[in-house]
Design a protein around this motif. Structure first.
Motif, mmCIF file in Angstrom:
data_model
loop_
_atom_site.group_PDB
_atom_site.id
_atom_site.type_symbol
_atom_site.label_atom_id
_atom_site.label_comp_id
_atom_site.label_asym_id
_atom_site.label_seq_id
_atom_site.Cartn_x
_atom_site.Cartn_y
_atom_site.Cartn_z
ATOM 1 N N ARG A 129 0.853 -1.188 0.000
ATOM 2 C CA ARG A 129 0.000 0.000 0.000
ATOM 3 C C ARG A 129 0.885 1.233 0.000
ATOM 4 N N PHE A 130 0.569 2.172 -0.906
ATOM 5 C CA PHE A 130 1.349 3.397 -1.011
ATOM 6 C C PHE A 130 0.430 4.611 -1.020
ATOM 7 N N THR A 131 0.972 5.739 -0.586
ATOM 8 C CA THR A 131 0.234 7.000 -0.501
ATOM 9 C C THR A 131 0.931 8.051 -1.366
ATOM 10 N N TRP A 132 0.323 9.235 -1.399
ATOM 11 C CA TRP A 132 0.905 10.344 -2.161
ATOM 12 C C TRP A 132 2.331 10.627 -1.711
ATOM 13 N N SER A 133 2.568 10.634 -0.406
ATOM 14 C CA SER A 133 3.914 10.986 0.067
ATOM 15 C C SER A 133 4.951 9.997 -0.463
#
Length: 178
Positions: free
Chosen positions: A155-159
């Motif tokens: 899982r990855f986010t914008w940051s």
């Protein structure tokens, strides 16, 4: 064309103009979004080079057209996909569908490498920040792990997109790449 007396360009012309003005990730996100929302068709996409002809930045913009994919459901998914592509790890599937016959439903993973049992989720803040969303994400993750034993779901986010190794190092490890 005009709408209520205001001059407008077609979606294809607007996308062409934006391709010449925006950085790559944002430009491809616009194309992906326009395709996903049905504002732009694949024949429209093929017509965009005519709007680019002779304009500064046209060769670069034409290269970006081949990156468009309407299966991307958010700019974050597009950014993660481009980071993977730039590192030689293009996902074979976008919106990898996993059926759950026991519950009569299916789940989708944003980017998938099915032969390696690796999936990537691009988690935007708005849809994933509430307590209810957190519980749903955990339930979904557990169910997917049951349906596909051995699944690695990252899982990855914008940051994470501002520091590509935060995406690429765990992905390469999960895929067994050097």
């Amino acid at each position: 064309m005009t709408l209520r007396g205001l001059p407008l360009t077609t979606p294809a012309r607007t996308c062409a103009d934006l391709l010449l003005q925006l950085p790559r990730a944002e430009a491809v996100s616009v194309l992906d979004s326009a395709l996903h929302e049905g504002l732009l068709s694949h024949p429209d996409l093929l017509g965009i080079p005519a709007f680019l002809s002779g304009r500064p930045g046209a060769p670069r913009a034409r290269e970006w057209l081949r990156l468009a994919d309407g299966r991307a459901e958010s700019p974050l998914e597009t950014r993660v996909r481009l980071i993977c592509l730039d590192d030689g790890l293009p996902p074979p599937l976008l919106q990898w569908r996993i059926g759950d016959p026991e519950r009569g439903c299916s789940y989708r993973i944003d980017l998938g490498w099915p032969t390696h049992l690796v999936g990537v989720e691009a988690d935007g803040k708005a849809p994933h920040s509430t307590p209810q969303a957190l519980y749903q994400d955990r339930h979904r993750h557990n169910r997917l792990s049951t349906l596909l034993p051995g699944l690695t779901l990252l899982r990855f986010t914008w940051s994470d997109t501002y520091d590509p190794p935060r995406i690429l190092l765990p992905l390469r490890q999960a895929l067994g790449c050097p």
